[in-house]
Design a protein around this motif. Structure first.
Motif, PDB file in Angstrom:
ATOM      1  N   MET A   1      -7.617   5.357 -14.139  1.00 34.86           N
ATOM      2  CA  MET A   1      -8.718   4.614 -13.529  1.00 34.86           C
ATOM      3  C   MET A   1      -9.977   5.477 -13.565  1.00 34.86           C
ATOM      4  N   GLU A   2     -11.045   4.917 -14.076  1.00 31.83           N
ATOM      5  CA  GLU A   2     -12.321   5.635 -14.114  1.00 31.83           C
ATOM      6  C   GLU A   2     -12.964   5.597 -12.730  1.00 31.83           C
ATOM      7  N   LEU A   3     -13.250   6.779 -12.179  1.00 22.40           N
ATOM      8  CA  LEU A   3     -13.857   6.851 -10.852  1.00 22.40           C
ATOM      9  C   LEU A   3     -15.361   7.099 -10.924  1.00 22.40           C
ATOM     10  N   LYS A   4     -15.796   7.856 -11.904  1.00 26.26           N
ATOM     11  CA  LYS A   4     -17.223   8.119 -12.042  1.00 26.26           C
ATOM     12  C   LYS A   4     -17.959   6.809 -12.305  1.00 26.26           C
ATOM     13  N   ASN A   5     -19.004   6.567 -11.514  1.00 28.92           N
ATOM     14  CA  ASN A   5     -19.840   5.367 -11.611  1.00 28.92           C
ATOM     15  C   ASN A   5     -19.149   4.097 -11.121  1.00 28.92           C
ATOM     16  N   SER A   6     -17.920   4.217 -10.605  1.00 31.32           N
ATOM     17  CA  SER A   6     -17.290   3.072  -9.950  1.00 31.32           C
ATOM     18  C   SER A   6     -17.923   2.885  -8.573  1.00 31.32           C
ATOM     19  N   THR A   7     -17.835   1.668  -8.052  1.00 39.39           N
ATOM     20  CA  THR A   7     -18.304   1.392  -6.692  1.00 39.39           C
ATOM     21  C   THR A   7     -17.088   1.098  -5.832  1.00 39.39           C
ATOM     22  N   VAL A   8     -16.893   1.953  -4.821  1.00 42.88           N
ATOM     23  CA  VAL A   8     -15.656   1.939  -4.042  1.00 42.88           C
ATOM     24  C   VAL A   8     -15.942   1.621  -2.577  1.00 42.88           C
ATOM     25  N   LEU A   9     -15.217   0.631  -2.049  1.00 42.11           N
ATOM     26  CA  LEU A   9     -15.296   0.290  -0.625  1.00 42.11           C
ATOM     27  C   LEU A   9     -14.079   0.871   0.074  1.00 42.11           C
ATOM     28  N   ILE A  10     -14.311   1.671   1.129  1.00 45.45           N
ATOM     29  CA  ILE A  10     -13.222   2.305   1.883  1.00 45.45           C
ATOM     30  C   ILE A  10     -13.276   1.826   3.328  1.00 45.45           C
ATOM     31  N   THR A  11     -12.240   1.142   3.781  1.00 43.85           N
ATOM     32  CA  THR A  11     -12.192   0.773   5.198  1.00 43.85           C
ATOM     33  C   THR A  11     -11.698   1.980   5.993  1.00 43.85           C
ATOM     34  N   GLY A  12     -12.168   2.096   7.221  1.00 46.76           N
ATOM     35  CA  GLY A  12     -11.797   3.264   8.022  1.00 46.76           C
ATOM     36  C   GLY A  12     -12.275   4.541   7.374  1.00 46.76           C
ATOM     37  N   GLY A  13     -13.511   4.520   6.887  1.00 41.03           N
ATOM     38  CA  GLY A  13     -14.016   5.633   6.090  1.00 41.03           C
ATOM     39  C   GLY A  13     -14.777   6.688   6.861  1.00 41.03           C
ATOM     40  N   THR A  14     -14.641   6.720   8.182  1.00 37.89           N
ATOM     41  CA  THR A  14     -15.442   7.659   8.970  1.00 37.89           C
ATOM     42  C   THR A  14     -14.638   8.808   9.571  1.00 37.89           C
ATOM     43  N   SER A  15     -13.331   8.840   9.309  1.00 33.59           N
ATOM     44  CA  SER A  15     -12.521   9.933   9.853  1.00 33.59           C
ATOM     45  C   SER A  15     -11.247  10.078   9.037  1.00 33.59           C
ATOM     46  N   GLY A  16     -10.587  11.227   9.207  1.00 25.14           N
ATOM     47  CA  GLY A  16      -9.284  11.446   8.616  1.00 25.14           C
ATOM     48  C   GLY A  16      -9.228  11.242   7.118  1.00 25.14           C
ATOM     49  N   ILE A  17      -8.211  10.522   6.673  1.00 29.12           N
ATOM     50  CA  ILE A  17      -8.008  10.250   5.253  1.00 29.12           C
ATOM     51  C   ILE A  17      -9.208   9.532   4.659  1.00 29.12           C
ATOM     52  N   GLY A  18      -9.765   8.566   5.397  1.00 32.68           N
ATOM     53  CA  GLY A  18     -10.914   7.815   4.892  1.00 32.68           C
ATOM     54  C   GLY A  18     -12.125   8.673   4.640  1.00 32.68           C
ATOM     55  N   LEU A  19     -12.422   9.568   5.569  1.00 30.54           N
ATOM     56  CA  LEU A  19     -13.587  10.450   5.424  1.00 30.54           C
ATOM     57  C   LEU A  19     -13.392  11.429   4.269  1.00 30.54           C
ATOM     58  N   GLU A  20     -12.178  11.924   4.110  1.00 33.28           N
ATOM     59  CA  GLU A  20     -11.907  12.836   2.990  1.00 33.28           C
ATOM     60  C   GLU A  20     -11.994  12.089   1.652  1.00 33.28           C
ATOM     61  N   LEU A  21     -11.606  10.828   1.650  1.00 30.47           N
ATOM     62  CA  LEU A  21     -11.788  10.006   0.454  1.00 30.47           C
ATOM     63  C   LEU A  21     -13.270   9.857   0.121  1.00 30.47           C
ATOM     64  N   VAL A  22     -14.074   9.626   1.140  1.00 32.57           N
ATOM     65  CA  VAL A  22     -15.527   9.539   0.946  1.00 32.57           C
ATOM     66  C   VAL A  22     -16.025  10.813   0.266  1.00 32.57           C
ATOM     67  N   LYS A  23     -15.614  11.950   0.776  1.00 36.22           N
ATOM     68  CA  LYS A  23     -16.054  13.243   0.245  1.00 36.22           C
ATOM     69  C   LYS A  23     -15.639  13.426  -1.216  1.00 36.22           C
ATOM     70  N   GLN A  24     -14.350  13.256  -1.484  1.00 36.97           N
ATOM     71  CA  GLN A  24     -13.858  13.568  -2.824  1.00 36.97           C
ATOM     72  C   GLN A  24     -14.244  12.510  -3.862  1.00 36.97           C
ATOM     73  N   LEU A  25     -14.357  11.263  -3.463  1.00 36.27           N
ATOM     74  CA  LEU A  25     -14.813  10.238  -4.407  1.00 36.27           C
ATOM     75  C   LEU A  25     -16.293  10.427  -4.739  1.00 36.27           C
ATOM     76  N   THR A  26     -17.074  10.859  -3.749  1.00 34.64           N
ATOM     77  CA  THR A  26     -18.487  11.165  -3.995  1.00 34.64           C
ATOM     78  C   THR A  26     -18.599  12.306  -5.001  1.00 34.64           C
ATOM     79  N   GLU A  27     -17.738  13.311  -4.853  1.00 36.05           N
ATOM     80  CA  GLU A  27     -17.724  14.431  -5.786  1.00 36.05           C
ATOM     81  C   GLU A  27     -17.330  14.001  -7.194  1.00 36.05           C
ATOM     82  N   GLN A  28     -16.577  12.920  -7.279  1.00 32.71           N
ATOM     83  CA  GLN A  28     -16.172  12.392  -8.588  1.00 32.71           C
ATOM     84  C   GLN A  28     -17.280  11.553  -9.247  1.00 32.71           C
ATOM     85  N   GLY A  29     -18.365  11.318  -8.500  1.00 24.93           N
ATOM     86  CA  GLY A  29     -19.469  10.537  -9.048  1.00 24.93           C
ATOM     87  C   GLY A  29     -19.383   9.047  -8.773  1.00 24.93           C
ATOM     88  N   ALA A  30     -18.530   8.677  -7.803  1.00 29.33           N
ATOM     89  CA  ALA A  30     -18.425   7.261  -7.431  1.00 29.33           C
ATOM     90  C   ALA A  30     -19.527   6.883  -6.453  1.00 29.33           C
TER      91      ALA A  30
END
Length: 259
Positions: A1-30
């Motif tokens: 799955m291509e993550l760079k330039n993808s647009t990703v919606l994360i529910t529960g994205g402000t803490s825990g697993i969700g917040l870490e997903l925000v961080k690492q997906l942003t680093e991937q260019g999403a």
């Protein structure tokens, strides 16, 4: 799955697993969109990650999901990945008569119904994309009921069953279906527990999400660390032993509740 330039919606994205997903997906260019119920934590997330877009929403509320869909697809028509991460886990004694029906149902509407309704609402949009994905978050507990968290156990087993069926139904479409299966992870999910988990049995959240990112990039249907593979194997070989091992925690929890 291509993550760079993808647009990703994360529910529960402000803490825990969700917040870490925000961080690492942003680093991937999403391009990341995070949702949550608490406006303060949404604002904190946006301050920490200025490029992230935030929406206040509650997956346990069907009307809120409908509104989220209308707003997100209007502002971000390129949306092609949703991550159903919002979740609630509580230690519950099923003989506790102080819990009314609305209270006992809280985890079901957040963890299971919320996931199903999010997929149902967003699937028609995702099907219009050349490459799209749905990531549903279950748990290692989906393989092994944890008696201290009986409702959570039921919802995560349900998420796993639903995700498997969804993957089969969408096998000839452009939408890939992934199941994220974390073990116990060090997050704020356990902050209010009277019985804290053994830290030696828990995985660091950044390491868990690193496994997820690598799995998504390789199109692995199940996004799980080695620890979960061990649990899955043990649940087949020695299921009763595994259940009894987890049940020792419930006995401790019940004793603490008496104090």
């Amino acid at each position: 799955m291509e993550l760079k330039n993808s647009t990703v919606l994360i529910t529960g994205g402000t803490s825990g697993i969700g917040l870490e997903l925000v961080k690492q997906l942003t680093e991937q260019g999403a391009n990341v969109i995070a949702t949550g119920r608490n406006l303060d934590t949404l604002n904190e997330t946006r301050k920490r990650f200025p490029k992230v877009h935030t929406f206040q929403s509650d997956v346990s509320n069907p009307a809120a999901i409908e509104q989220l869909y209308a707003e997100v697809t209007s502002q971000f028509p390129e949306l092609n990945i949703i991550v159903n991460n919002a979740g609630l886990m509580r230690l519950i004694d099923l003989q506790d008569t102080t819990l009314d029906l609305e209270n006992i149902n809280r985890e079901i509407v957040t963890n299971l119904s919320g996931t199903i309704q999010m997929v149902h609402q967003f699937l028609p949009h995702l099907l219009t994309k050349k490459s799209a994905a749905i990531v549903n978050v279950s748990s290692g507990i989906a393989f092994m009921s944890y008696s201290s968290a009986p409702v959570y156990s039921a919802t995560k087993a349900g998420v796993r069953a639903y995700t498997q069926a969804l993957r089969l139904q969408l096998e000839n479409t452009s939408v890939k279906v992934f199941e994220m299966i974390p073990p116990g992870v060090n997050t704020n999910l356990q902050n209010d527990w009277v019985l804290q988990p053994n830290p030696r049995m828990m995985m660091d959240v950044d390491k868990m999400i690193n496994v997820v990112i690598k799995g998504l990039l390789r199109d692995k249907p199940e996004l799980k660390p080695t620890m979960v593979s061990v649990i899955k194997f043990a649940s087949r070989m020695v299921p009763n032993t595994l259940l009894k091992f987890g049940h020792r925690e419930f006995k401790k929890f019940k004793e603490l509740n008496k104090k």
